[in-house]
Design a protein around this motif. Structure first.
Motif, PDB file in Angstrom:
ATOM      1  N   LEU A 133       8.399  -7.277   2.719  1.00 24.36           N
ATOM      2  CA  LEU A 133       8.478  -5.915   2.226  1.00 24.36           C
ATOM      3  C   LEU A 133       8.153  -4.951   3.489  1.00 24.36           C
ATOM      4  N   SER A 134       7.219  -5.610   4.188  1.00 26.18           N
ATOM      5  CA  SER A 134       6.747  -4.715   5.169  1.00 26.18           C
ATOM      6  C   SER A 134       7.818  -4.721   6.413  1.00 26.18           C
ATOM      7  N   THR A 176      13.174  -4.097   0.086  1.00 20.61           N
ATOM      8  CA  THR A 176      12.359  -2.908  -0.040  1.00 20.61           C
ATOM      9  C   THR A 176      12.948  -1.942  -1.012  1.00 20.61           C
ATOM     10  N   VAL A 183      11.953  -2.800  -4.895  1.00 22.54           N
ATOM     11  CA  VAL A 183      10.465  -2.699  -5.413  1.00 22.54           C
ATOM     12  C   VAL A 183      10.286  -1.363  -6.531  1.00 22.54           C
ATOM     13  N   LEU A 187       4.026  -0.495  -5.952  1.00 24.85           N
ATOM     14  CA  LEU A 187       3.450  -1.380  -4.982  1.00 24.85           C
ATOM     15  C   LEU A 187       1.748  -0.935  -5.079  1.00 24.85           C
ATOM     16  N   ARG A 243       6.667   0.819   3.035  1.00 26.40           N
ATOM     17  CA  ARG A 243       7.960  -0.105   2.725  1.00 26.40           C
ATOM     18  C   ARG A 243       8.720  -0.019   4.309  1.00 26.40           C
ATOM     19  N   ALA A 251       2.895  -6.407  -5.354  1.00 23.32           N
ATOM     20  CA  ALA A 251       4.205  -5.682  -5.779  1.00 23.32           C
ATOM     21  C   ALA A 251       4.379  -6.009  -6.870  1.00 23.32           C
ATOM     22  N   THR A 255      15.658   2.684   1.840  1.00 20.77           N
ATOM     23  CA  THR A 255      14.609   2.594   2.318  1.00 20.77           C
ATOM     24  C   THR A 255      14.330   3.577   3.356  1.00 20.77           C
TER      25      THR A 255
END
Length: 423
Positions: free
Chosen positions: A153-154, A169, A172, A175, A200, A212, A366
């Motif tokens: 997710l990073s 991402t 999601v 978070l 994200r 998450a 994203t």
């Protein structure tokens, strides 16, 4: 645990009783400063960058991370989270700082019909083990599911179903994030939206993801896997374009490999979750293998066997100078023609290959996942395996990657999973 302290003048750890030393907050987890821990934190999957931290924090609760962040902020120490360490260019390393080993936060908190709540240190394989008994799955999985939830997710998290569902991402729902000042915040499209958007695919720069809430969809029981063997790069790309735009095939990837005769092979790999999706792979003029039917878990975990083979070959701990880029559609054939000409053992190793498949930009929303312009783009990845005993091969692979970075920039493409090069 041993109660440590930090000597700001010496930038080193010492006993808590030493005059001038600043005590570190007591943690439920650990703070390790032994050489084995520091060496572990100075390596990653890429194997090209080695920055040793001053300490490795191993939290077991979010408040441990908060204490470390506040302490680090007081003493200008960089703090970097690390999941499974699958980064390629030192993204999970903290030179002269603190690496936070997130693997201690791995609990599954809730599984509901439409979502799962899970700690950031859990692996995607754990997510599937929790959801499949209910017939559910995340819409997008990376090829290797031994990665951590917070780690992908990073970065973004792209996979063979991203042409339909976007990046991980994009799936999601909410978070839990620890900000740089040690504040724990819940964020979502409805709450703290700026933080939700900034954390994200932003490589931990805006905070550390600690938990998450992920969207779930029905999982198929059986997956029908096929390979389309293409006679040329042109037909390889055209087949993928057709299948993506047709919209029925659930999973699409493409592999370009060097065959035993020295000629390149082009294979479109498809996975269908329904009979209708499988029928969509019946393209005229292509050699189509009979389907391999796999339970969904076996399909999702299909790389496990390959990882074992790589381990047995002794190259699992060797450097992996991988390179991942996103190309505009009009540049894909020229770029991959040039990349294919370099597909040789010296630049890829004995099990390396070129990965290439299309994505629809409308599915990826994203903000920090930078995309080339256009309706359809292509992910291209050089999956290289180097031998540590031959540094000249690593130099050659790195030089090849630099050519990729130059060419993709010239083609108005973008880099994926290379934040320090991208800036």
């Amino acid at each position: 645990m041993t109660y440590l302290a930090f000597d700001p003048a010496a930038r080193a750890w010492t006993s808590a009783s030493r005059l001038g030393a600043v005590p570190v907050p007591e943690l439920l987890g650990r703070l390790d400063i032994d050489e084995d821990s520091l060496d572990w934190a100075a390596r990653d999957y890429g194997g090209l960058v080695h920055h040793q931290p001053l300490a490795v924090a191993r939290p077991t609760r979010a408040s441990d991370i908060s204490a470390i962040l506040r302490f680090a902020a007081d003493h200008s120490l960089p703090v970097v989270p690390r999941g499974q360490g699958h980064s390629l260019a030192g993204q999970a390393q903290a030179s002269g700082g603190i690496v936070v080993d997130m693997r201690g936060l791995h609990q599954v908190h809730e599984v509901a019909p439409e979502h799962i709540v899970v700690d950031a240190g859990a692996q995607w394989s754990q997510v599937l083990q929790a959801t499949l008994p209910l017939g559910l799955t995340p819409p997008v999985l990376t090829d290797y599911i031994g990665l951590s939830v917070g780690g992908t997710l990073s970065v973004g998290g792209l996979g063979g179903t991203s042409h339909q569902h976007g990046a991980q991402t994009d799936n999601v729902l909410a978070l839990q994030v620890m900000t740089a000042d040690g504040t724990l915040l819940h964020c979502s499209p409805q709450e703290h939206r700026d933080l939700f958007d900034s954390v994200r695919a932003n490589y931990g720069r805006s905070g550390i993801i600690t938990r998450a809430t992920l969207r779930l969809v029905p999982a198929p029981d059986i997956v029908r896997c096929r390979k389309l063997k293409c006679p040329s790069l042109t037909t390889f790309l055209n087949a993928q374009r057709h299948l993506v735009r047709d919209g029925r095939v659930d999973h699409i990837e493409g592999h370009i490999k060097l065959g035993d005769t020295g000629a390149l092979s082009f294979e479109v790999e498809t996975a269908a979750f329904t009979e209708a999706a499988d029928e969509a792979t019946a393209l005229e003029g292509f050699e189509r293998e009979a389907p391999t039917r796999l339970p969904y878990w076996n399909f999702a975990n299909r790389l496990e066997e390959g990882e074992l083979v790589i381990g047995e070959a002794g190259i699992d701990q060797s450097p992996h100078p991988w390179c991942n880029v996103l190309l505009p559609d009009e540049a894909a054939e020229s770029f991959l023609t040039s990349a294919g000409a370099d597909l040789q053992d010296q630049l890829y190793g004995p099990v390396g290959l070129l990965l290439a498949y299309p994505l629809l930009t409308s599915r990826i929303t994203t903000p920090h996942l930078k995309l080339p312009a256009g309706e359809l783009i292509h992910l291209a990845a050089a999956l290289r395996h180097a031998d540590s005993d031959f540094p000249e091969a690593i130099i050659s692979m790195t030089a090849s990657n630099n050519r990729w970075f130059h060419d993709v920039t010239a083609a108005n493409g973008t880099l994926y999973a290379h934040p320090f090069i991208r800036g």
